[in-house]
Design an enzyme around this catalytic site. Sequence first.
Site, mmCIF file in Angstrom:
data_model
loop_
_atom_site.group_PDB
_atom_site.id
_atom_site.type_symbol
_atom_site.label_atom_id
_atom_site.label_comp_id
_atom_site.label_asym_id
_atom_site.label_seq_id
_atom_site.Cartn_x
_atom_site.Cartn_y
_atom_site.Cartn_z
ATOM 1 N N TRP A 237 0.830 -1.256 -0.006
ATOM 2 C CA TRP A 237 -0.053 0.019 0.042
ATOM 3 C C TRP A 237 0.661 1.288 -0.144
ATOM 4 O O TRP A 237 0.809 2.054 -0.926
ATOM 5 C CB TRP A 237 -0.994 -0.073 1.383
ATOM 6 N N GLN B 85 6.935 5.344 -1.513
ATOM 7 C CA GLN B 85 7.915 5.593 -0.691
ATOM 8 C C GLN B 85 9.305 5.026 -0.868
ATOM 9 O O GLN B 85 10.431 5.447 -0.674
ATOM 10 C CB GLN B 85 7.494 4.806 0.534
ATOM 11 N N TYR C 69 -3.249 2.162 -5.354
ATOM 12 C CA TYR C 69 -2.082 2.226 -4.853
ATOM 13 C C TYR C 69 -0.993 2.842 -5.797
ATOM 14 O O TYR C 69 -0.676 2.417 -6.505
ATOM 15 C CB TYR C 69 -1.473 0.907 -4.005
ATOM 16 N N SER D 114 -13.554 -5.018 1.604
ATOM 17 C CA SER D 114 -12.817 -4.401 2.471
ATOM 18 C C SER D 114 -13.427 -3.390 3.128
ATOM 19 O O SER D 114 -14.143 -2.380 2.525
ATOM 20 C CB SER D 114 -11.815 -3.819 1.670
ATOM 21 N N LYS E 123 8.102 2.790 18.442
ATOM 22 C CA LYS E 123 9.321 3.857 18.212
ATOM 23 C C LYS E 123 8.599 5.397 18.443
ATOM 24 O O LYS E 123 9.379 6.340 18.481
ATOM 25 C CB LYS E 123 9.432 3.770 16.673
ATOM 26 N N ARG F 298 6.993 7.204 9.253
ATOM 27 C CA ARG F 298 5.742 7.325 8.662
ATOM 28 C C ARG F 298 5.279 8.674 9.101
ATOM 29 O O ARG F 298 4.154 9.247 8.490
ATOM 30 C CB ARG F 298 4.666 6.004 8.622
ATOM 31 N N GLU G 142 12.095 -10.072 9.408
ATOM 32 C CA GLU G 142 12.019 -9.797 11.044
ATOM 33 C C GLU G 142 10.293 -10.377 11.481
ATOM 34 O O GLU G 142 9.943 -11.017 12.295
ATOM 35 C CB GLU G 142 12.130 -8.643 11.739
ATOM 36 N N ASN G 143 9.573 -9.724 10.621
ATOM 37 C CA ASN G 143 8.056 -9.779 10.847
ATOM 38 C C ASN G 143 7.491 -10.999 10.880
ATOM 39 O O ASN G 143 6.462 -11.473 11.355
ATOM 40 C CB ASN G 143 7.273 -8.564 10.163
#
Length: 336
Positions: free
Chosen positions: A22, A28, A55, A153, A217, A229, A296-297
């Site tokens: 997204w 980005q 997107y 959605s 964070k 962000r 990591e996620n």
Amino acid sequence: MVNYRHLGRSGLKITEITYGNWLTHGSQVENDTATACVRAALDAGITTFDTADVYANTVAESVLGEALKGERRQSLEIFTKVYWPTGPRGANDSGLSRKHILESIDGSLERLQTDYVDLYQAHRYDHATPLEETMEAFAHVVRQGKALYIGVSEWTADQIRAGQELARDLGFRLVSNQPQYSALWRVIEGQVVPTSQELGLSQIVWSPVAQGVLTGKYKPGQPAPAGSRATDEKGGARMIGRFLEQEETLARVQDLRPVADELGLTMAQLAIAWVLQNPNVASAIIGASRPEQVAENVKASGVEIPAELMARIDEVLGDSVVTDPAETAKSSPASR
């Protein structure tokens, strides 16, 4: 590796971690980095990828299609969506009319470089188009073989029920809903989840880390970290503002660190594992601006959080949690 779960009451299995693009691909991060993130997802065992035509105004679909080129199509589950305006934003360039759906699926397939998508989703509910027209258009897409399954959605429980009734009459079923869901944003629990369980839909949830707030964070009384962000006006700063304005919420999130430490998880992994404790959640969507974030996620897959720690998370977050079911309806524009 990543575990699989069935999508709704269908035979389709998807990875319980979905890679989504997204706020990253085409906006980005550079295309090379986006491709590296997709490769990292594949290397970690993720086979489910979620995007949408809106997107980066269709660019995200193109980047994903290019990144997946050469992969065995049958080994992937590719999802996209239709509703929001794309292109020159003409009178029929948005919504869920038959015209927009049938034209949009062709554009998405071309950009994704595939003959079909595994899941085609109504990105919001369209109040300006009769629901019968929308569901008939989706049935046509399925009969053409351009989408194998249909989902929605951010639909309310009543909208899901009405849509499923029409879908059954037309020879297909809704199998999923894609809502925002996290330990801080639980608006689907009261109505959408029970209705979905009854009607055979799963949740594919976005923003399981609450736009980054649950990573810890963002600290109370301190400016947002550079490059985060919250500092990127094109990357979701407006959405995250709701949480950042509440110092108490940021403080409560910091108090979750001992829970994450006890489980041997990062804060982000804890947040993702938390949404996966809900049996109606088939998958949690993660995004990434660096390949290592993906690696990591995905470690949240397969984590079981003991009941006593789930209760402690509830206690720590307290009244910072948003639960009002009315929030879901607010996400769909009254007109287009």
